[in-house]
Every structure is written in C-alpha cells, then in structure tokens.
Design a protein around this motif. Structure first.
Motif, PDB file in Angstrom:
ATOM      1  N   HIS A 328       0.844  -1.187   0.000  1.00 22.30           N
ATOM      2  CA  HIS A 328       0.000   0.000   0.000  1.00 22.30           C
ATOM      3  C   HIS A 328       0.882   1.240   0.000  1.00 22.30           C
ATOM      4  CE1 HIS A 328      -0.131  -0.721   4.629  1.00 22.30           C
ATOM      5  NE2 HIS A 328       1.007  -0.182   4.259  1.00 22.30           N
ATOM      6  N   VAL A 329       0.237   2.399  -0.201  1.00 21.60           N
ATOM      7  CA  VAL A 329       0.965   3.659  -0.333  1.00 21.60           C
ATOM      8  C   VAL A 329       0.446   4.648   0.694  1.00 21.60           C
ATOM      9  CG1 VAL A 329       1.523   5.589  -1.854  1.00 21.60           C
ATOM     10  CG2 VAL A 329       1.275   3.299  -2.818  1.00 21.60           C
ATOM     11  N   HIS A 330       1.332   5.184   1.498  1.00 20.40           N
ATOM     12  CA  HIS A 330       1.004   6.298   2.383  1.00 20.40           C
ATOM     13  C   HIS A 330       2.308   6.886   2.908  1.00 20.40           C
ATOM     14  CE1 HIS A 330       1.929   4.128   6.183  1.00 20.40           C
ATOM     15  NE2 HIS A 330       1.482   3.069   5.527  1.00 20.40           N
ATOM     16  N   LEU A 331       2.223   8.100   3.417  1.00 19.65           N
ATOM     17  CA  LEU A 331       3.381   8.745   4.030  1.00 19.65           C
ATOM     18  C   LEU A 331       3.720   7.996   5.310  1.00 19.65           C
ATOM     19  CD1 LEU A 331       5.046  11.323   3.269  1.00 19.65           C
ATOM     20  CD2 LEU A 331       3.718  12.516   5.032  1.00 19.65           C
ATOM     21  N   HIS A 332       4.974   7.598   5.481  1.00 20.19           N
ATOM     22  CA  HIS A 332       5.357   6.836   6.662  1.00 20.19           C
ATOM     23  C   HIS A 332       6.743   7.241   7.143  1.00 20.19           C
ATOM     24  CE1 HIS A 332       6.718   4.510   3.146  1.00 20.19           C
ATOM     25  NE2 HIS A 332       7.746   4.149   3.901  1.00 20.19           N
ATOM     26  N   ARG A 333       7.010   6.953   8.407  1.00 14.27           N
ATOM     27  CA  ARG A 333       8.256   7.346   9.059  1.00 14.27           C
ATOM     28  C   ARG A 333       9.136   6.128   9.303  1.00 14.27           C
ATOM     29  NH1 ARG A 333       9.684   7.006  14.390  1.00 14.27           N
ATOM     30  NH2 ARG A 333      11.406   8.352  15.088  1.00 14.27           N
ATOM     31  N   HIS A 334      10.421   6.262   8.970  1.00 15.70           N
ATOM     32  CA  HIS A 334      11.423   5.251   9.316  1.00 15.70           C
ATOM     33  C   HIS A 334      12.176   5.721  10.554  1.00 15.70           C
ATOM     34  CE1 HIS A 334      11.227   2.785   5.615  1.00 15.70           C
ATOM     35  NE2 HIS A 334      10.861   3.913   5.046  1.00 15.70           N
ATOM     36  N   ALA A 335      12.133   4.950  11.605  1.00 13.41           N
ATOM     37  CA  ALA A 335      12.884   5.281  12.812  1.00 13.41           C
ATOM     38  C   ALA A 335      14.369   5.005  12.582  1.00 13.41           C
ATOM     39  CB  ALA A 335      12.378   4.447  13.988  1.00 13.41           C
ATOM     40  N   PRO A 336      15.269   5.698  13.275  1.00 12.55           N
ATOM     41  CA  PRO A 336      16.703   5.404  13.149  1.00 12.55           C
ATOM     42  C   PRO A 336      16.980   3.945  13.514  1.00 12.55           C
ATOM     43  CG  PRO A 336      16.347   7.438  14.375  1.00 12.55           C
ATOM     44  CD  PRO A 336      14.999   6.784  14.226  1.00 12.55           C
ATOM     45  N   MET A 337      17.891   3.329  12.783  1.00  7.27           N
ATOM     46  CA  MET A 337      18.156   1.905  12.987  1.00  7.27           C
ATOM     47  C   MET A 337      19.574   1.577  12.527  1.00  7.27           C
ATOM     48  SD  MET A 337      16.320  -1.318  11.007  1.00  7.27           S
ATOM     49  CE  MET A 337      14.692  -0.656  11.314  1.00  7.27           C
ATOM     50  N   ILE A 338      20.253   0.712  13.254  1.00 13.14           N
ATOM     51  CA  ILE A 338      21.528   0.156  12.815  1.00 13.14           C
ATOM     52  C   ILE A 338      21.372  -1.361  12.785  1.00 13.14           C
ATOM     53  CG2 ILE A 338      23.979  -0.139  13.337  1.00 13.14           C
ATOM     54  CD1 ILE A 338      23.957   2.535  14.745  1.00 13.14           C
ATOM     55  N   HIS A 339      21.583  -1.953  11.644  1.00 11.26           N
ATOM     56  CA  HIS A 339      21.499  -3.408  11.547  1.00 11.26           C
ATOM     57  C   HIS A 339      22.383  -3.902  10.407  1.00 11.26           C
ATOM     58  CE1 HIS A 339      17.753  -3.284   8.667  1.00 11.26           C
ATOM     59  NE2 HIS A 339      18.719  -2.514   8.260  1.00 11.26           N
ATOM     60  N   ARG A 340      22.337  -5.205  10.200  1.00 12.20           N
ATOM     61  CA  ARG A 340      23.232  -5.828   9.217  1.00 12.20           C
ATOM     62  C   ARG A 340      22.449  -6.874   8.430  1.00 12.20           C
ATOM     63  NH1 ARG A 340      28.961  -6.680   9.428  1.00 12.20           N
ATOM     64  NH2 ARG A 340      29.638  -8.389   8.096  1.00 12.20           N
ATOM     65  N   HIS A 341      22.519  -6.791   7.116  1.00 10.06           N
ATOM     66  CA  HIS A 341      21.918  -7.789   6.246  1.00 10.06           C
ATOM     67  C   HIS A 341      22.407  -7.522   4.828  1.00 10.06           C
ATOM     68  CE1 HIS A 341      19.084  -4.938   4.343  1.00 10.06           C
ATOM     69  NE2 HIS A 341      18.990  -4.393   5.542  1.00 10.06           N
ATOM     70  N   PRO A 342      22.308  -8.502   3.927  1.00 10.09           N
ATOM     71  CA  PRO A 342      22.688  -8.234   2.524  1.00 10.09           C
ATOM     72  C   PRO A 342      21.772  -7.176   1.930  1.00 10.09           C
ATOM     73  CG  PRO A 342      22.491 -10.593   2.947  1.00 10.09           C
ATOM     74  CD  PRO A 342      21.907  -9.892   4.133  1.00 10.09           C
ATOM     75  N   HIS A 343      22.340  -6.231   1.172  1.00 17.99           N
ATOM     76  CA  HIS A 343      21.528  -5.158   0.615  1.00 17.99           C
ATOM     77  C   HIS A 343      22.182  -4.587  -0.636  1.00 17.99           C
ATOM     78  CE1 HIS A 343      24.435  -3.188   3.317  1.00 17.99           C
ATOM     79  NE2 HIS A 343      24.383  -2.178   2.460  1.00 17.99           N
ATOM     80  N   PHE A 344      21.385  -3.852  -1.389  1.00 20.16           N
ATOM     81  CA  PHE A 344      21.815  -3.144  -2.592  1.00 20.16           C
ATOM     82  C   PHE A 344      21.496  -1.661  -2.394  1.00 20.16           C
ATOM     83  CE2 PHE A 344      21.243  -7.465  -3.927  1.00 20.16           C
ATOM     84  CZ  PHE A 344      22.239  -7.672  -4.864  1.00 20.16           C
ATOM     85  N   PRO A 345      22.014  -0.769  -3.236  1.00 17.28           N
ATOM     86  CA  PRO A 345      21.708   0.654  -3.082  1.00 17.28           C
ATOM     87  C   PRO A 345      20.296   0.994  -3.559  1.00 17.28           C
ATOM     88  CG  PRO A 345      23.193   0.338  -4.936  1.00 17.28           C
ATOM     89  CD  PRO A 345      23.071  -0.994  -4.252  1.00 17.28           C
ATOM     90  N   ASP A 346      19.299   0.393  -2.885  1.00 18.97           N
ATOM     91  CA  ASP A 346      17.911   0.680  -3.229  1.00 18.97           C
ATOM     92  C   ASP A 346      17.484   1.972  -2.523  1.00 18.97           C
ATOM     93  OD1 ASP A 346      17.405   0.012  -0.565  1.00 18.97           O
ATOM     94  OD2 ASP A 346      16.794  -2.035  -1.040  1.00 18.97           O
ATOM     95  N   ILE A 347      16.188   2.271  -2.516  1.00 18.73           N
ATOM     96  CA  ILE A 347      15.737   3.549  -1.974  1.00 18.73           C
ATOM     97  C   ILE A 347      15.940   3.653  -0.466  1.00 18.73           C
ATOM     98  CG2 ILE A 347      14.079   3.969  -3.810  1.00 18.73           C
ATOM     99  CD1 ILE A 347      11.870   3.014  -1.968  1.00 18.73           C
ATOM    100  N   HIS A 348      16.243   2.530   0.214  1.00 17.01           N
ATOM    101  CA  HIS A 348      16.495   2.576   1.650  1.00 17.01           C
ATOM    102  C   HIS A 348      17.968   2.379   2.009  1.00 17.01           C
ATOM    103  CE1 HIS A 348      12.143   1.316   1.513  1.00 17.01           C
ATOM    104  NE2 HIS A 348      12.102   2.361   2.309  1.00 17.01           N
ATOM    105  N   HIS A 349      18.813   2.157   1.038  1.00 17.25           N
ATOM    106  CA  HIS A 349      20.227   1.852   1.335  1.00 17.25           C
ATOM    107  C   HIS A 349      21.164   2.670   0.457  1.00 17.25           C
ATOM    108  CE1 HIS A 349      18.078  -1.765   2.808  1.00 17.25           C
ATOM    109  NE2 HIS A 349      18.955  -1.689   3.774  1.00 17.25           N
ATOM    110  N   ARG A 350      20.976   3.980   0.441  1.00 12.21           N
ATOM    111  CA  ARG A 350      21.857   4.863  -0.326  1.00 12.21           C
ATOM    112  C   ARG A 350      22.747   5.613   0.651  1.00 12.21           C
ATOM    113  NH1 ARG A 350      17.114   6.292  -4.719  1.00 12.21           N
ATOM    114  NH2 ARG A 350      17.316   4.308  -5.802  1.00 12.21           N
ATOM    115  N   HIS A 351      23.616   4.820   1.310  1.00 14.57           N
ATOM    116  CA  HIS A 351      24.480   5.360   2.342  1.00 14.57           C
ATOM    117  C   HIS A 351      25.935   5.350   1.856  1.00 14.57           C
ATOM    118  CE1 HIS A 351      23.675   1.003   3.218  1.00 14.57           C
ATOM    119  NE2 HIS A 351      24.975   0.968   3.035  1.00 14.57           N
ATOM    120  N   ARG A 352      26.752   6.106   2.540  1.00 14.06           N
ATOM    121  CA  ARG A 352      28.172   6.165   2.223  1.00 14.06           C
ATOM    122  C   ARG A 352      28.870   4.896   2.694  1.00 14.06           C
ATOM    123  NH1 ARG A 352      29.433  10.756  -1.036  1.00 14.06           N
ATOM    124  NH2 ARG A 352      27.823  12.283  -0.588  1.00 14.06           N
ATOM    125  N   HIS A 353      30.002   4.615   2.054  1.00 12.20           N
ATOM    126  CA  HIS A 353      30.804   3.439   2.432  1.00 12.20           C
ATOM    127  C   HIS A 353      32.216   3.886   2.780  1.00 12.20           C
ATOM    128  CE1 HIS A 353      27.495   1.435   0.337  1.00 12.20           C
ATOM    129  NE2 HIS A 353      27.818   0.352   1.003  1.00 12.20           N
TER     130      HIS A 353
END
Length: 353
Positions: A328-353
């Motif tokens: 579904h689609v709505h405005l939503h909030r992501h709380a700060p989080m530190i975790h570890r898992h395999p990921h790609f530079p998608d819309i939630h993982h565009r961080h510096r290395h």
C-alpha cells in the motif's frame, strides 16, 4: 525474505527493460527509410506519453486507489531536469551526431551511456561499486562494444563528440531518475514521453520533416510505447531496487538483445561477434547476480511515501485513513536503525561506504 524478493524484482525489471529497448531497435530501424530520424524520435516518445497516459487513466479508474506514490511539488525540479537531459537534449544531440557519423561508429559510441551511468553513480552519488561489480560491468560493456564493432571507428569529429555528449545526457538522466524512483514510474514516463515527443516532433517538422501516413505513425508510436515506455517503467523499478550503477550495467545488455532479435526475427547472420559478446555478457551477469554486499549500516530517520509492505524496514503504525492491505501507499516514518543484512543501493540503502 522480502529483501531478496525485491532484489530479484529489480534484476528482472532491469533485464526486462534491456530486452524491450534492445528488441525494439530492429523494428524502429525498419521504419527509418520512410521516417526521418528526428521525427522518429518524436513519434516514439509520443507513443510513450499517449499510451502510458491512457493505461494510467484506465488503471486508476479500475483500482480506485493509487498503487504507487504520485509525484509531489518537490519532485518537479528533478522531473524537469530528467525531461531536459533525457527527453530533449539526448535525442537532439544524437540526431546531430548521426548527421556526421557512420552508423557503425554511432552504434559503438552509444555504449558510452552505460559507462556514463555507472561512473556518475559511483563518483557523484557514491554508490558502492566493488571490484566484482566493476569487472562485471566492464565485461558487459566490452561485450556491447564488440557487438557494435564493424571494422573501425573514425577519429573524433563533431558527430562523435555529439553522440558522446548524448550518452552523458542519458547517464545524467538515469541518475536523476533514481531520485524519483520511489514515485509512480508510469506517471514519470508519461510526462517525459509527452513533453519529449511534442518537442521533438515540433522541431522535426520545423526543419522540413514530412509526416508519414497514419499506419507508419501508429507503428512508430507502438514501438515507442513498448520499447521506450514500458522499458522506462521497468528501468525505474530497477533503479528503485538496485540503484543506478547496477541497473545501468544490466541495461547495457540492450545491444545484445537487439542483435538477437535481428538474427531470429529478421534473418540477420549469426556472427562470431555475437557469440563473444554473449560470453562476456554472461560473465558480467554472473558477477552481478552472485554479489553479496553485507555490513553494519545506519538508517537515519526518514519520512517518505512509496508503495511498500511491512518488512524489517517498515515497522510503523497506521492512521485510520491509511489504506488497508499490502502493498500500500502512504506517508510513513522510518525510525533510526543500525542493523546488518545483505543489501543493494535501493531507496532505503543509499548510504556512504
């Protein structure tokens, strides 16, 4: 796990985009004897805008609620830049380049788009590109260049520089589109197609291009809808899940797809170049598909809007007016989080290395 499902979706979308765009090229080429290149570019984009606009209208009426986040006021500047670089400047520079450059040289130079996309994503937006991904992208690009090679390339001239500039424009376009990849891909492609189509058709007619008959116009617009419009929608989905560098690398398979269609649908000869290109691209694909990028990473607080399901990144409360069901689609909030898992530079993982 939904993360891996999204990754597979992104890979399938990027490859589908390359298949449709590359496969449409021989069909568009078959019309070029009767339609000028510049007018053809305009008709292709008009097919995108009109076809996807109609599809979006029908889907909205039937669905009753949006399946994707709409563009907002803050997106308009990015959208204008996307249309300018990718829909107007890129095709215009290509048409100028084709005026002075042999077709074989132009085909080889057009492979610079993938290199421009990856380079901008790496150097400007700091997407993670490790050695495996770099070698894989280089193998795919080399395969595309070998496939396009037809006995040499002229020295740099105004045509070559214009085509290289067109590829740079499309590389910028691809990376800017990444900024809007959380929004409705059909809406983005519709606006880009309508504006680019009207501008290019208008410019072509102003310099003396003659409109073909209605059947040829319908053919060109249909090719545009499938090979440019649906392809662009899939490309944006790839950007959403994979980032610009990897999506651009997958999209570099388009020349191989075009050559394969030319062989099997139009009876072109099977050449050693096609076999070598297939081998190199297969190596590149394997290196990309076998990638596993994992480390501790920090998600900052963020509020945004896009189609989502409730995975490890979407653990939020809902207001009474928020739509039921998933995705579904709505405005939503992501709380700060530190975790570890395999990921790609998608819309939630565009961080510096």
């Amino acid at each position: 796990m939904r993360i891996f499902a999204r990754t597979r979706t992104g890979v399938a979308a990027a490859l589908g985009s390359a298949v449709l765009f590359g496969g449409s090229t021989p069909f568009a080429k078959a019309l070029l004897g009767e339609v000028s290149p510049w007018l053809m570019a305009g008709l292709l984009y008009l097919g995108v805008g009109i076809g996807l606009g109609a599809l979006r209208l029908v889907t909205a009426i039937r669905a009753g609620q949006p399946g994707e986040a709409p563009l907002r006021r803050g997106d308009l500047g990015w959208l204008a830049a996307i249309v300018l670089f990718g829909g107007v400047a890129g095709p215009l520079l290509l048409m100028v380049g084709l005026t002075y450059t042999p077709a074989a040289s132009a085909a080889l130079l057009l492979n610079l788009e993938g290199l421009a996309t990856l380079g901008i994503a790496w150097l400007v937006y700091r997407e993670n590109v490790d050695l495996r991904i770099g070698i894989g992208a280089a193998a795919i690009l080399l395969g595309a260049m070998i496939l396009s090679w037809q006995g040499g390339i002229d020295g740099l001239n105004r045509g070559s520089l214009a085509i290289a500039a067109a590829c740079l424009c499309w590389g910028i376009d691809n990376n800017l589109t990444r900024k809007l990849s959380a929004a409705d891909p059909v809406q983005i492609a519709t606006i880009k197609g309508l504006v680019a189509g009207i501008v290019n058709v208008g410019l072509a007619l102003s310099v003396g291009s003659a409109l073909p008959d209605g059947w040829r116009i319908a053919q060109a617009m249909t090719i545009g809808l499938v090979g440019y419009g649906i392809s662009l929608v899939l490309f944006i989905h790839g950007l959403r899940h994979l980032g610009a560098a990897r999506t651009g690398a997958y999209f570099s398979l388009a020349p191989f797809m075009g050559a394969a269609v030319a062989v099997f649908a139009f009876g072109d000869a099977m050449t050693p170049q096609l076999g070598i290109a297939a081998g190199l691209m297969g190596i590149g694909l394997y290196l990309h598909l076998a990638e596993r990028h994992e480390h501790d990473h920090h998600h900052k607080e963020r509020i945004h809007e896009h189609a989502h399901s409730h995975d490890i990144h979407h653990q939020h409360d809902h207001a009474p007016a928020d739509p039921p069901g998933e995705p579904h689609v709505h405005l939503h909030r992501h709380a700060p989080m530190i975790h570890r898992h395999p990921h790609f530079p998608d819309i939630h993982h565009r961080h510096r290395h």
